[in-house]
Design a protein around this motif. Structure first.
Motif, PDB file in Angstrom:
ATOM      1  N   CYS A 297     -25.087  -1.776  -3.811  1.00  0.00           N
ATOM      2  CA  CYS A 297     -23.959  -1.878  -2.887  1.00  0.00           C
ATOM      3  C   CYS A 297     -23.522  -3.336  -2.821  1.00  0.00           C
ATOM      4  CB  CYS A 297     -24.432  -1.398  -1.514  1.00  0.00           C
ATOM      5  SG  CYS A 297     -23.203  -1.538  -0.205  1.00  0.00           S
ATOM      6  N   HIS A 298     -22.224  -3.550  -2.549  1.00  0.00           N
ATOM      7  CA  HIS A 298     -21.783  -4.955  -2.433  1.00  0.00           C
ATOM      8  C   HIS A 298     -22.505  -5.665  -1.286  1.00  0.00           C
ATOM      9  CE1 HIS A 298     -18.534  -7.581  -4.221  1.00  0.00           C
ATOM     10  NE2 HIS A 298     -19.112  -8.369  -3.332  1.00  0.00           N
ATOM     11  N   SER A 299     -22.972  -4.890  -0.294  1.00  0.00           N
ATOM     12  CA  SER A 299     -23.760  -5.501   0.783  1.00  0.00           C
ATOM     13  C   SER A 299     -25.046  -6.126   0.233  1.00  0.00           C
ATOM     14  CB  SER A 299     -24.128  -4.450   1.832  1.00  0.00           C
ATOM     15  OG  SER A 299     -22.968  -3.877   2.372  1.00  0.00           O
TER      16      SER A 299
ATOM     17  N   GLY B  24     -13.677   0.412  -5.494  1.00  0.00           N
ATOM     18  CA  GLY B  24     -15.039   0.118  -5.931  1.00  0.00           C
ATOM     19  C   GLY B  24     -15.953   1.242  -5.474  1.00  0.00           C
ATOM     20  N   GLY B  25     -17.194   0.889  -5.103  1.00  0.00           N
ATOM     21  CA  GLY B  25     -18.168   1.901  -4.698  1.00  0.00           C
ATOM     22  C   GLY B  25     -17.696   2.706  -3.500  1.00  0.00           C
TER      23      GLY B  25
ATOM     24  N   THR C  59      -4.646  -1.067  -4.997  1.00  0.00           N
ATOM     25  CA  THR C  59      -5.616  -1.790  -5.818  1.00  0.00           C
ATOM     26  C   THR C  59      -5.055  -3.120  -6.291  1.00  0.00           C
ATOM     27  OG1 THR C  59      -6.974  -1.661  -7.819  1.00  0.00           O
ATOM     28  CG2 THR C  59      -4.865  -0.511  -7.901  1.00  0.00           C
TER      29      THR C  59
ATOM     30  N   SER D 274      -6.128  -4.143  -9.054  1.00  0.00           N
ATOM     31  CA  SER D 274      -6.362  -3.964 -10.493  1.00  0.00           C
ATOM     32  C   SER D 274      -5.507  -2.812 -11.022  1.00  0.00           C
ATOM     33  CB  SER D 274      -7.841  -3.646 -10.748  1.00  0.00           C
ATOM     34  OG  SER D 274      -8.687  -4.498 -10.004  1.00  0.00           O
TER      35      SER D 274
ATOM     36  N   VAL E 156     -12.291  -3.626   0.858  1.00  0.00           N
ATOM     37  CA  VAL E 156     -12.315  -4.858   0.057  1.00  0.00           C
ATOM     38  C   VAL E 156     -13.453  -5.774   0.517  1.00  0.00           C
ATOM     39  CG1 VAL E 156     -10.984  -6.898  -0.611  1.00  0.00           C
ATOM     40  CG2 VAL E 156      -9.871  -4.668  -0.425  1.00  0.00           C
TER      41      VAL E 156
ATOM     42  N   GLY F 122     -15.014  -3.268   4.742  1.00  0.00           N
ATOM     43  CA  GLY F 122     -15.569  -4.416   4.033  1.00  0.00           C
ATOM     44  C   GLY F 122     -15.938  -5.511   5.019  1.00  0.00           C
TER      45      GLY F 122
ATOM     46  N   PRO G 229     -16.415  -9.272   4.467  1.00  0.00           N
ATOM     47  CA  PRO G 229     -16.465 -10.457   3.607  1.00  0.00           C
ATOM     48  C   PRO G 229     -17.294 -11.565   4.240  1.00  0.00           C
ATOM     49  CG  PRO G 229     -14.185  -9.765   4.046  1.00  0.00           C
ATOM     50  CD  PRO G 229     -15.069  -8.997   4.961  1.00  0.00           C
TER      51      PRO G 229
ATOM     52  N   SER H 186     -16.092   0.366  11.413  1.00  0.00           N
ATOM     53  CA  SER H 186     -17.092   1.416  11.521  1.00  0.00           C
ATOM     54  C   SER H 186     -18.306   0.995  10.695  1.00  0.00           C
ATOM     55  CB  SER H 186     -16.485   2.718  10.971  1.00  0.00           C
ATOM     56  OG  SER H 186     -17.395   3.785  10.997  1.00  0.00           O
TER      57      SER H 186
ATOM     58  N   MET I  91     -20.035  -6.681 -10.289  1.00  0.00           N
ATOM     59  CA  MET I  91     -19.504  -6.096  -9.055  1.00  0.00           C
ATOM     60  C   MET I  91     -18.563  -7.089  -8.368  1.00  0.00           C
ATOM     61  SD  MET I  91     -21.547  -4.178  -5.978  1.00  0.00           S
ATOM     62  CE  MET I  91     -23.094  -4.466  -6.734  1.00  0.00           C
ATOM     63  N   VAL I  92     -18.971  -8.347  -8.309  1.00  0.00           N
ATOM     64  CA  VAL I  92     -18.129  -9.371  -7.674  1.00  0.00           C
ATOM     65  C   VAL I  92     -16.801  -9.502  -8.429  1.00  0.00           C
ATOM     66  CG1 VAL I  92     -17.940 -11.838  -7.140  1.00  0.00           C
ATOM     67  CG2 VAL I  92     -20.090 -10.619  -6.705  1.00  0.00           C
TER      68      VAL I  92
ATOM     69  N   GLY J   8     -15.300  -7.116  -9.786  1.00  0.00           N
ATOM     70  CA  GLY J   8     -14.567  -5.841  -9.685  1.00  0.00           C
ATOM     71  C   GLY J   8     -14.713  -5.000 -10.946  1.00  0.00           C
TER      72      GLY J   8
ATOM     73  N   TYR K 181     -18.082   3.539 -10.822  1.00  0.00           N
ATOM     74  CA  TYR K 181     -17.629   2.804  -9.658  1.00  0.00           C
ATOM     75  C   TYR K 181     -18.836   2.362  -8.845  1.00  0.00           C
ATOM     76  CZ  TYR K 181     -12.949   3.985 -10.912  1.00  0.00           C
ATOM     77  OH  TYR K 181     -11.777   4.060 -11.600  1.00  0.00           O
TER      78      TYR K 181
HETATM   79  P1  NAP Z   1     -17.335  -2.997  -4.504  1.00  0.00           P
HETATM   80  O1  NAP Z   1     -17.872  -1.815  -5.238  1.00  0.00           O
HETATM   81  O2  NAP Z   1     -17.530  -4.343  -5.082  1.00  0.00           O
HETATM   82  O3  NAP Z   1     -15.762  -2.702  -4.264  1.00  0.00           O
HETATM   83  C1  NAP Z   1     -14.920  -3.615  -3.600  1.00  0.00           C
HETATM   84  C2  NAP Z   1     -13.506  -3.491  -4.177  1.00  0.00           C
HETATM   85  O4  NAP Z   1     -12.655  -4.338  -3.414  1.00  0.00           O
HETATM   86  C3  NAP Z   1     -13.353  -3.984  -5.598  1.00  0.00           C
HETATM   87  O5  NAP Z   1     -13.696  -3.024  -6.584  1.00  0.00           O
HETATM   88  C4  NAP Z   1     -11.881  -4.305  -5.648  1.00  0.00           C
HETATM   89  O6  NAP Z   1     -11.107  -3.137  -5.898  1.00  0.00           O
HETATM   90  C5  NAP Z   1     -11.554  -4.743  -4.239  1.00  0.00           C
HETATM   91  N1  NAP Z   1     -11.312  -6.188  -4.196  1.00  0.00           N
HETATM   92  C6  NAP Z   1     -10.092  -6.757  -4.121  1.00  0.00           C
HETATM   93  N2  NAP Z   1     -10.177  -8.077  -4.116  1.00  0.00           N
HETATM   94  C7  NAP Z   1     -11.470  -8.380  -4.195  1.00  0.00           C
HETATM   95  C8  NAP Z   1     -12.164  -9.610  -4.255  1.00  0.00           C
HETATM   96  N3  NAP Z   1     -11.541 -10.795  -4.216  1.00  0.00           N
HETATM   97  N4  NAP Z   1     -13.521  -9.572  -4.334  1.00  0.00           N
HETATM   98  C9  NAP Z   1     -14.175  -8.394  -4.349  1.00  0.00           C
HETATM   99  N5  NAP Z   1     -13.535  -7.189  -4.300  1.00  0.00           N
HETATM  100  C10 NAP Z   1     -12.198  -7.182  -4.224  1.00  0.00           C
HETATM  101  O7  NAP Z   1     -17.934  -3.066  -3.036  1.00  0.00           O
HETATM  102  P2  NAP Z   1     -18.517  -1.889  -2.104  1.00  0.00           P
HETATM  103  O8  NAP Z   1     -19.969  -1.715  -2.386  1.00  0.00           O
HETATM  104  O9  NAP Z   1     -17.602  -0.748  -2.148  1.00  0.00           O
HETATM  105  O10 NAP Z   1     -18.451  -2.603  -0.669  1.00  0.00           O
HETATM  106  C11 NAP Z   1     -17.210  -3.028  -0.149  1.00  0.00           C
HETATM  107  C12 NAP Z   1     -17.397  -3.810   1.125  1.00  0.00           C
HETATM  108  O11 NAP Z   1     -17.873  -2.911   2.137  1.00  0.00           O
HETATM  109  C13 NAP Z   1     -18.440  -4.930   1.073  1.00  0.00           C
HETATM  110  O12 NAP Z   1     -17.971  -6.033   1.829  1.00  0.00           O
HETATM  111  C14 NAP Z   1     -19.660  -4.319   1.720  1.00  0.00           C
HETATM  112  O13 NAP Z   1     -20.540  -5.263   2.289  1.00  0.00           O
HETATM  113  C15 NAP Z   1     -19.010  -3.484   2.796  1.00  0.00           C
HETATM  114  N6  NAP Z   1     -19.815  -2.383   3.310  1.00  0.00           N
HETATM  115  C16 NAP Z   1     -19.660  -2.078   4.631  1.00  0.00           C
HETATM  116  C17 NAP Z   1     -20.342  -1.015   5.165  1.00  0.00           C
HETATM  117  C18 NAP Z   1     -20.112  -0.619   6.599  1.00  0.00           C
HETATM  118  O14 NAP Z   1     -20.963   0.036   7.175  1.00  0.00           O
HETATM  119  N7  NAP Z   1     -18.975  -0.955   7.161  1.00  0.00           N
HETATM  120  C19 NAP Z   1     -21.238  -0.278   4.381  1.00  0.00           C
HETATM  121  C20 NAP Z   1     -21.353  -0.610   3.036  1.00  0.00           C
HETATM  122  C21 NAP Z   1     -20.633  -1.662   2.506  1.00  0.00           C
HETATM  123  P3  NAP Z   1      -9.700  -3.204  -6.680  1.00  0.00           P
HETATM  124  O15 NAP Z   1     -10.023  -3.760  -8.038  1.00  0.00           O
HETATM  125  O16 NAP Z   1      -9.283  -1.768  -6.710  1.00  0.00           O
HETATM  126  O17 NAP Z   1      -8.768  -4.070  -5.879  1.00  0.00           O
END
Ligand code: NAP
Ligand code: ZN
Ligand code: ZN
Length: 376
Positions: free
Chosen positions: A64-66, A209-210, A230, A232, A270, A293, A295, A317, A356-357, A359, A363
């Motif tokens: 996970c991005h976390s 992403g994920g 997106t 991308s 994001v 997200g 950040p 949430s 992952m960082v 993108g 997924y």
């Molecule tokens: P991920 O797989 O890396 O997906 C994030 C997507 O955000 C990327 O694929 C990209 O999609 C878009 N993006 C646009 N600009 C970006 C940039 N400058 N840097 C990175 N991504 C960018 O991440 P994930 O695992 O889905 O997690 C997403 C976020 O949710 C993270 O911050 C994570 O810590 C958070 N999170 C929160 C919870 C919660 O409970 N609220 C739970 C899990 C994760 P495009 O290419 O389509 O633009």
């Protein structure tokens, strides 16, 4: 070695383990020893199962991005060594004497929490993630019921968890593809349920992403139409294959203007700082933007007028409770939903974090724990 300062433990040795007096095995893991160490092979201690515990041999763990934010210390200083991983799927290998929910051999999952106070109003409502005393994260948290020992996550060959924080994995779902349901799935499912997504609604998903790709699949299964936003544009075709009804390149001002007032709910996934205003403008009256997200950097401010003009809500949430996570797993079994995953070995973890960082993931990366056993 500097006099008066303890030498750091050598890599590959026991770096974290059951608190003094507690017995348990040493297991192979991958984790960070500092914010800039990357992920390296470690050995960690796991407690022997207590009366209410299940011991799990881990088969797969999602990335996970976390995990990136945490291991790199982007949110706050962390307790190192830190073994990330909170999308854990494996088989029960042993149970404590008082366990009633699981048997050895069961396919089970562990998500983002391993404990909570279990008695506050949130816990009573099954919202353990909002526990008033703070839920205990699967990694990097002080395990209050276990002498404050630091929890360690799923990039490891096994884990021991209280049965009440263990999920039953549906047998019909591919276990590697189902692992990401335990964070990416529930994190997007929970707000869509809370905000009442109905058939015929339009859900906007920001970031493919994920979390984002799970949001697309789950929103479609709830009967909603989906617009993906997106950065991308090359993901357009893949987004349509996932079920999106429309894809908007967020860098294309004309396309964004055309998308104004077109969706009822925005699920923003994001992982980096970005301007929310264009997505707030995409909402119809009484719509809501849910920022999922988190950040490491501050986000640009939201001008209140953008919310006021159409009674827009800006909300967030956190994952989902244990019973809702089980509900989500059963929903996914019913609708045959899993994540689209790319399996990685332990040696590929650092590269996978970097990808992952950037993108560059379709997924969700999932760690094949068998590769970790080979390294041991
Ligand atoms: P991920 O797989 O890396 O997906 C994030 C997507 O955000 C990327 O694929 C990209 O999609 C878009 N993006 C646009 N600009 C970006 C940039 N400058 N840097 C990175 N991504 C960018 O991440 P994930 O695992 O889905 O997690 C997403 C976020 O949710 C993270 O911050 C994570 O810590 C958070 N999170 C929160 C919870 C919660 O409970 N609220 C739970 C899990 C994760 P495009 O290419 O389509 O633009
Ligand atoms: Zn997560
Ligand atoms: Zn509580």
């Amino acid at each position: 070695m500097t006099l008066g300062r303890p030498a750091p433990p050598p890599l590959g040795k026991l770096l974290s383990g059951p608190a003094a007096g507690r017995r348990g095995p040493t297991v192979a893991a991958y984790g960070a020893t500092s914010a800039d160490s990357g992920l390296v092979p470690l050995e960690i201690g796991r407690r022997d199962p207590g009366p209410h515990d299940v011991q799990i041999s881990i088969a797969y763990c999602g990335l996970c991005h976390s995990d990136v934010h945490s291991t790199r210390g982007e949110w706050r200083p962390q307790r190192y060594p830190l073994v990330p991983g909170h999308e854990i799927v494996g088989r029960v290998t042993a149970i404590g004497a008082d366990v009633t929910l699981f048997c050895p051999g069961d396919l089970v999952g562990v998500g983002c929490m391993v404990d909570s106070c279990r008695s506050c109003a949130s816990c009573e409502e099954g919202l353990e993630q909002y526990c008033e005393e703070g839920s205990v994260g699967t990694y990097g948290a002080a395990d209050r019921r276990h002498a404050g020992e630091t929890t360690q996550g799923g990039f490891a060959t096994s884990i021991v968890v209280d049965e009440n924080f263990c999920l039953r994995m549906p047998a019909s779902l591919d276990p590697a593809g189902a692992a990401p349901l335990l964070c990416a799935g529930i994190t997007t499912y929970s707000p869509m349920r809370y905000f009442g997504v109905q058939p015929g609604d339009r859900v906007g998903v920001v970031g493919l992403g994920g979390l984002g790709h799970m949001a697309v699949k789950l929103a479609k299964a709830m009967g909603a139409g989906v617009t993906v936003f997106t950065t991308s544009p090359e993901k357009t075709e893949a987004a349509m294959l996932l079920g999106a009804d429309a894809v908007v390149a967020s860098g294309d001002a004309a396309a964004m203007a055309e998308a104004a007032e077109s969706v009822d709910l925005v699920i923003d996934t994001v992982a980096a700082s970005h301007d929310l205003v264009p997505y707030l403008r995409a909402l119809r009256r009484d719509g809501a933007l849910i920022q999922l997200g988190l950040p490491g950097e501050d986000m640009p401010p939201i001008p209140v007028g953008v919310l006021m003009r159409r009674r827009i809500a800006y909300a967030s949430s956190l994952i989902g409770g244990i019973s809702e996570t089980q509900e989500l797993l059963d929903f996914c079994a019913e609708h045959d939903i899993t994540a689209d995953v790319e399996l990685v070995t332990a040696r590929q973890l650092n590269q996978a974090f970097d990808r992952m960082v950037a993108g560059d993931v379709k997924y969700r990366f999932v760690l094949d724990i068998a590769s970790l056993k080979e390294n041991a």
